[in-house]
Design a protein around this motif. Sequence first.
Motif, short mmCIF file in Angstrom:
data_model
loop_
_atom_site.label_atom_id
_atom_site.label_comp_id
_atom_site.label_asym_id
_atom_site.label_seq_id
_atom_site.Cartn_x
_atom_site.Cartn_y
_atom_site.Cartn_z
N LYS A 14 -11.55 -0.66 -0.92
CA LYS A 14 -12.64 -0.93 0.02
C LYS A 14 -13.44 0.34 0.30
O LYS A 14 -14.69 0.32 0.35
CB LYS A 14 -12.09 -1.50 1.32
CG LYS A 14 -11.61 -2.94 1.20
CD LYS A 14 -11.16 -3.49 2.53
CE LYS A 14 -10.74 -4.95 2.42
NZ LYS A 14 -10.29 -5.49 3.72
N THR A 71 -5.57 -1.59 -1.44
CA THR A 71 -6.70 -2.41 -0.97
C THR A 71 -7.66 -1.58 -0.14
O THR A 71 -8.89 -1.66 -0.29
CB THR A 71 -6.17 -3.60 -0.15
OG1 THR A 71 -5.27 -4.37 -0.95
CG2 THR A 71 -7.31 -4.48 0.32
N ARG A 93 0.44 -1.86 -1.68
CA ARG A 93 -0.68 -2.79 -1.94
C ARG A 93 -1.74 -2.66 -0.86
O ARG A 93 -2.95 -2.72 -1.14
CB ARG A 93 -0.16 -4.23 -2.02
CG ARG A 93 0.61 -4.52 -3.29
CD ARG A 93 0.83 -6.01 -3.46
NE ARG A 93 1.66 -6.55 -2.40
CZ ARG A 93 2.98 -6.63 -2.46
NH1 ARG A 93 3.61 -6.17 -3.53
NH2 ARG A 93 3.69 -7.14 -1.48
#
Length: 234
Positions: free
Chosen positions: A203, A199, A195
């Motif tokens: 980004k 993420t 995860r």
Amino acid sequence: MARLNVNPTRMVLSNLKKQLRTAVRGHKLMKDKRDELMKRFLELARENKRLREEVEAQLMEVYGSFSIASAVMTPQMMEEALMYPKQSVSLAVGSKNIMSVDVPVFDFETSETEAGNIFPYGFANTSGELDTAIEKLSEIFPRLLQLAAMEKEASMLSDEIEKTRRRVNALEYVKIPQYEETIRYITMKLDEDERGNQTRLMKVKDLMLKEAIEERQEQDRESRAEYDRAHACQ
């Protein structure tokens, strides 16, 4: 249950899953072995109890005959009559395997095969009760050996049952829960890392998209400025 002190990697996770499958399979085999040993032990205990009661009853008759003979004969006569045994016994010890346990098997052979040759004395100065006692002892001897073998077998099976029980409990309450807890921890750790990577990728993608948009807007502004200058010169 404390987990194992290992690195939370996919390789370790794969190895732990293999070890868990082996432990679960071993636990089932050890449990089946324990149950079968218990079944055989209980059967042996019942047979042992029956044989012991028979042997004890026969020994009581032998002791009774010896007591009567001791009352009739003098101690010197009794000692002289039994001083030099006429018959010898050779004992052979073998073994048989029961659920990976080697239990003893006793076999014997007497030097005299005729029943009348068991008395090491003459009949003139001895009591008939002494003859009866020796004859009954000769008859009970094979049962005594069988009982001794059964007692030893029961003792060895009992020890093996205890060892197997400890191994089953160690697998059931220690090793398997440790593997499961460690696998759960590593799985959660890898999911958390996954995860986190997702993420970061999102980004980075957003930053790249933002930079692309800003670059496109800059190009559009420059194109518009060139267009405006070209019209102004005309």
